[in-house]
Design a protein around this motif. Structure first.
Motif, PDB file in Angstrom:
ATOM      1  N   HIS A  36       0.830  -1.147  -0.027  1.00 36.73           N
ATOM      2  CA  HIS A  36       0.039   0.050  -0.117  1.00 36.73           C
ATOM      3  C   HIS A  36       0.834   1.190   0.036  1.00 36.73           C
ATOM      4  CE1 HIS A  36      -3.476   2.654   0.667  1.00 36.73           C
ATOM      5  NE2 HIS A  36      -2.880   2.988   1.576  1.00 36.73           N
ATOM      6  N   LEU A  37       2.031   1.439   0.786  1.00 41.10           N
ATOM      7  CA  LEU A  37       2.696   2.583   1.000  1.00 41.10           C
ATOM      8  C   LEU A  37       3.600   2.608  -0.124  1.00 41.10           C
ATOM      9  CD1 LEU A  37       3.378   2.818   4.861  1.00 41.10           C
ATOM     10  CD2 LEU A  37       1.515   3.777   3.450  1.00 41.10           C
ATOM     11  N   LYS A  38       4.030   1.479  -0.617  1.00 41.46           N
ATOM     12  CA  LYS A  38       4.955   1.539  -1.779  1.00 41.46           C
ATOM     13  C   LYS A  38       4.161   2.023  -3.063  1.00 41.46           C
ATOM     14  CE  LYS A  38       7.621  -1.627  -4.909  1.00 41.46           C
ATOM     15  NZ  LYS A  38       6.980  -1.016  -6.337  1.00 41.46           N
ATOM     16  N   ALA A  39       2.942   1.978  -3.158  1.00 38.50           N
ATOM     17  CA  ALA A  39       2.006   2.578  -4.237  1.00 38.50           C
ATOM     18  C   ALA A  39       1.721   3.829  -3.936  1.00 38.50           C
ATOM     19  CB  ALA A  39       0.886   1.751  -4.597  1.00 38.50           C
ATOM     20  N   VAL A  40       1.342   4.275  -2.636  1.00 37.04           N
ATOM     21  CA  VAL A  40       1.070   5.446  -2.344  1.00 37.04           C
ATOM     22  C   VAL A  40       2.261   6.530  -2.516  1.00 37.04           C
ATOM     23  CG1 VAL A  40       0.305   7.005  -0.402  1.00 37.04           C
ATOM     24  CG2 VAL A  40      -0.726   5.002  -0.924  1.00 37.04           C
ATOM     25  N   PHE A  41       3.501   6.059  -1.974  1.00 38.30           N
ATOM     26  CA  PHE A  41       4.695   7.035  -2.041  1.00 38.30           C
ATOM     27  C   PHE A  41       5.566   6.778  -3.345  1.00 38.30           C
ATOM     28  CE2 PHE A  41       3.181   7.101   2.441  1.00 38.30           C
ATOM     29  CZ  PHE A  41       3.234   8.438   2.681  1.00 38.30           C
ATOM     30  N   ALA A  42       5.145   6.172  -4.122  1.00 34.39           N
ATOM     31  CA  ALA A  42       5.931   5.611  -5.405  1.00 34.39           C
ATOM     32  C   ALA A  42       7.502   5.296  -4.929  1.00 34.39           C
ATOM     33  CB  ALA A  42       6.007   6.754  -6.352  1.00 34.39           C
ATOM     34  N   LEU A  43       7.511   4.081  -3.749  1.00 34.68           N
ATOM     35  CA  LEU A  43       8.769   3.768  -3.461  1.00 34.68           C
ATOM     36  C   LEU A  43       9.405   2.770  -4.276  1.00 34.68           C
ATOM     37  CD1 LEU A  43       7.700   3.798   0.200  1.00 34.68           C
ATOM     38  CD2 LEU A  43       8.784   5.462  -0.675  1.00 34.68           C
ATOM     39  N   ASN A  44      10.785   2.451  -4.126  1.00 32.19           N
ATOM     40  CA  ASN A  44      11.213   1.314  -4.733  1.00 32.19           C
ATOM     41  C   ASN A  44      11.309   0.467  -3.560  1.00 32.19           C
ATOM     42  OD1 ASN A  44      13.483   1.590  -3.052  1.00 32.19           O
ATOM     43  ND2 ASN A  44      14.712   2.866  -4.707  1.00 32.19           N
ATOM     44  N   TYR A  45      11.789  -1.099  -4.131  1.00 34.56           N
ATOM     45  CA  TYR A  45      11.741  -1.940  -2.960  1.00 34.56           C
ATOM     46  C   TYR A  45      12.368  -1.833  -1.726  1.00 34.56           C
ATOM     47  CZ  TYR A  45       9.116  -4.938  -6.275  1.00 34.56           C
ATOM     48  OH  TYR A  45       8.294  -5.591  -7.295  1.00 34.56           O
ATOM     49  N   THR A  46      13.717  -1.278  -1.854  1.00 32.02           N
ATOM     50  CA  THR A  46      14.743  -0.784  -0.817  1.00 32.02           C
ATOM     51  C   THR A  46      13.858   0.028   0.245  1.00 32.02           C
ATOM     52  OG1 THR A  46      16.672  -1.502  -2.182  1.00 32.02           O
ATOM     53  CG2 THR A  46      17.060  -0.345   0.135  1.00 32.02           C
ATOM     54  N   GLN A  47      13.413   0.821  -0.449  1.00 35.81           N
ATOM     55  CA  GLN A  47      12.581   2.063   0.516  1.00 35.81           C
ATOM     56  C   GLN A  47      11.606   1.575   1.242  1.00 35.81           C
ATOM     57  OE1 GLN A  47      11.906   4.659  -2.751  1.00 35.81           O
ATOM     58  NE2 GLN A  47      13.661   6.127  -2.100  1.00 35.81           N
ATOM     59  N   THR A  48      10.878   0.799   0.690  1.00 38.23           N
ATOM     60  CA  THR A  48       9.615  -0.057   1.174  1.00 38.23           C
ATOM     61  C   THR A  48      10.111  -0.818   2.208  1.00 38.23           C
ATOM     62  OG1 THR A  48       8.515   0.065  -1.024  1.00 38.23           O
ATOM     63  CG2 THR A  48       7.270  -1.311   0.815  1.00 38.23           C
ATOM     64  N   MET A  49      11.131  -1.407   1.987  1.00 39.40           N
ATOM     65  CA  MET A  49      11.690  -2.583   3.203  1.00 39.40           C
ATOM     66  C   MET A  49      11.930  -1.701   4.572  1.00 39.40           C
ATOM     67  SD  MET A  49      10.954  -5.634   2.364  1.00 39.40           S
ATOM     68  CE  MET A  49       9.509  -4.993   1.429  1.00 39.40           C
ATOM     69  N   LEU A  50      12.085  -0.411   4.472  1.00 39.21           N
ATOM     70  CA  LEU A  50      12.358   0.314   5.814  1.00 39.21           C
ATOM     71  C   LEU A  50      11.192   0.144   6.533  1.00 39.21           C
ATOM     72  CD1 LEU A  50      13.708   3.664   4.305  1.00 39.21           C
ATOM     73  CD2 LEU A  50      14.952   2.001   5.482  1.00 39.21           C
ATOM     74  N   ILE A  51      10.044  -0.406   6.280  1.00 46.19           N
ATOM     75  CA  ILE A  51       8.887  -0.691   7.150  1.00 46.19           C
ATOM     76  C   ILE A  51       9.324  -1.575   8.012  1.00 46.19           C
ATOM     77  CG2 ILE A  51       6.455  -1.675   7.172  1.00 46.19           C
ATOM     78  CD1 ILE A  51       5.953  -0.046   4.518  1.00 46.19           C
ATOM     79  N   GLN A  52       9.802  -2.655   7.602  1.00 46.85           N
ATOM     80  CA  GLN A  52      10.250  -3.973   8.249  1.00 46.85           C
ATOM     81  C   GLN A  52      11.787  -3.626   9.041  1.00 46.85           C
ATOM     82  OE1 GLN A  52       8.110  -5.772   8.727  1.00 46.85           O
ATOM     83  NE2 GLN A  52       7.310  -7.056   7.273  1.00 46.85           N
ATOM     84  N   PHE A  53      12.661  -2.952   8.403  1.00 51.08           N
ATOM     85  CA  PHE A  53      13.695  -2.427   9.095  1.00 51.08           C
ATOM     86  C   PHE A  53      13.397  -1.892  10.329  1.00 51.08           C
ATOM     87  CE2 PHE A  53      17.300   0.356   9.847  1.00 51.08           C
ATOM     88  CZ  PHE A  53      18.163  -0.309   9.803  1.00 51.08           C
TER      89      PHE A  53
END
Length: 428
Positions: A36-53
């Motif tokens: 959801h946040l990947k699509a909303v903020f147009a993130l790449n996979y590395t940026q998106t994985m900051l959620i789990q980080f």
């Protein structure tokens, strides 16, 4: 102990088991937030994985401070406080979505995870104290089964509430004007507000119930299990099965979280499932539901097969499924990755048990190190995201594959208890 067999501990066990369900639900809801946040903020996979980080990094940063807090206030107060901190984190999703701001979402996740860290540190040993020592393992398995129930239901419920509305692709989002893009991001981000406000209310209610209920504190027991200084850590790490067990927990949690985190995006790929993200969330439920089912199957198998051997076999099968999904497309790739959850099931409790085997007074110190190793859930998904950005998501599963191969080694050979030589301790 006779004082641990009183009828009112049944009520305490029911309350604590519900808490296991809640933190499983909250943890797995990250798998819905990620696409959801990947699509909303147009993130790449590395940026998106900051959620789990951010989420699992809190385990590493906060576990020792939370252990000291547990020793100070006792189990009951620590559990109530952990629920309260998690409720504050859930409330923080409201301003993060209102902004909308990705850094604020990460801050909310860190606070939420800090509360769950305190629950992890306190609730696991607390369950073992709520009855005879002989049935402690049975009680903890029951509580963990409800934790798995939470992880199973979260993708289904969260997928409908958060991923129900269609989201724009990266190209469509880039074509919007600045004002239109901000309006779109705000509208999409708001879809997380109501679910997390409801969760905040449930967490706050549970905190009040725990505070008001006549639950035992076991304050002296909390002090006894909190000794995890650096000297003790070095002492326990001389044991080979502990050192490798810490690595085992690190790579297991990392692999499990990484697969769950990427599953919706992976199944949405045209060559794999080609489905909507809300539909893919159903398969995330199957992934975590397999882990719940596998715990019951694994518990029965362990009556006839030694734990290390069964762990090794399950890890080899998981590695085979991971390799299959990397080398195939369509339904074969889809179901092979989903079925990994079934064989994840026994890994955490089995690695944990093997890692603290035959340690006597060092058991508490080894347990603390194993809990800190949950930080693998922060590091490995981030690393897989970086790989996915370079070689594609399909082949980024090579990292979980390597994790499962190490777990297989640990189960078959590395978990054997080898007592350190006396001269090793003298040199240290």
């Amino acid at each position: 102990m006779s004082d641990l067999q009183r009828p009112h501990y049944r009520g305490a066990l029911v309350i604590v088991t519900s808490i296991f369900f809640m933190w499983g639900f909250l943890t797995c809801l990250n798998d819905i937030l990620i696409p959801h946040l990947k699509a909303v903020f147009a993130l790449n996979y590395t940026q998106t994985m900051l959620i789990q980080f951010t989420f699992f990094g809190a385990y590493f940063v906060m576990s020792l401070p939370m252990g000291k807090l547990l020793a100070r206030v006792g189990y009951k107060s620590a559990i109530s406080l952990g629920l309260s901190i998690a409720a504050v984190g859930a409330v923080m999703f409201y301003p993060a979505a209102r902004a909308p701001s990705y850094p604020l979402f990460l801050a909310a996740l860190f606070v939420l995870a800090s509360g769950i860290t305190l629950l992890q540190v306190a609730a696991n040993p607390y369950v073992s104290l709520l009855g005879p020592e002989s049935s402690a393992s049975s009680r903890l398995n029951l509580a963990q089964a409800f934790n798995s129930l939470g992880t199973t239901l979260a993708p289904h419920i969260g997928g409908g509430l958060i991923l129900g509305a269609a989201v724009l692709g990266a190209d469509q989002l880039a074509s919007l004007g600045e004002a239109e893009r901000l309006a779109y991001q705000s509208q999409q981000a708001h879809s997380v507000q109501l679910p997390y406000l409801v969760l905040a209310g449930v967490l706050a209610l549970l905190a009040l119930v725990v505070a008001a209920w006549k639950l035992p504190q076991f304050k002296e027991r909390a002090r006894d299990t909190s000794d995890s200084g650096s000297a003790g850590a070095l002492e326990v790490l001389r044991h080979r099965h502990v050192r490798l067990g810490v690595i085992g927990i690190f790579v297991y949690v990392g692999a499990e979280v990484a697969i769950g985190s990427f599953l919706i995006n992976y199944l949405s790929l045209p060559e794999i499932g080609g489905m909507r993200e809300s539909d893919a969330a159903t398969y995330v439920s199957y992934y975590w539901g397999g882990a719940m089912l596998g715990r019951f199957v694994g518990a029965a198998l362990m009556r006839k097969i030694r734990p290390g051997l069964l762990l090794g076999l399950f890890a080899l099968i998981a590695a085979g499924l991971t390799l299959t999904t990397m080398l195939s497309l369509g339904q074969l790739a889809l179901w092979s990755v989903v079925l990994i959850g079934l064989f994840n099931s026994i890994m955490f409790p089995t690695i944990f048990t093997l890692g603290i085997a035959k340690l006597g007074p060092l058991t508490g110190k080894a347990s603390s190190l194993l809990i800190m190793a949950i930080v693998g859930g922060a590091i490995i998904p981030l690393a897989q995201g970086a790989i996915a950005d370079r070689v594609g998501l399909h082949h980024a599963f090579v990292l979980p594959l390597l994790c499962y191969l190490f777990i297989a080694y640990y189960g078959l050979r590395g978990s054997r208890v080898i007592t350190p030589q006396p001269e090793t301790a003298t040199r240290a």
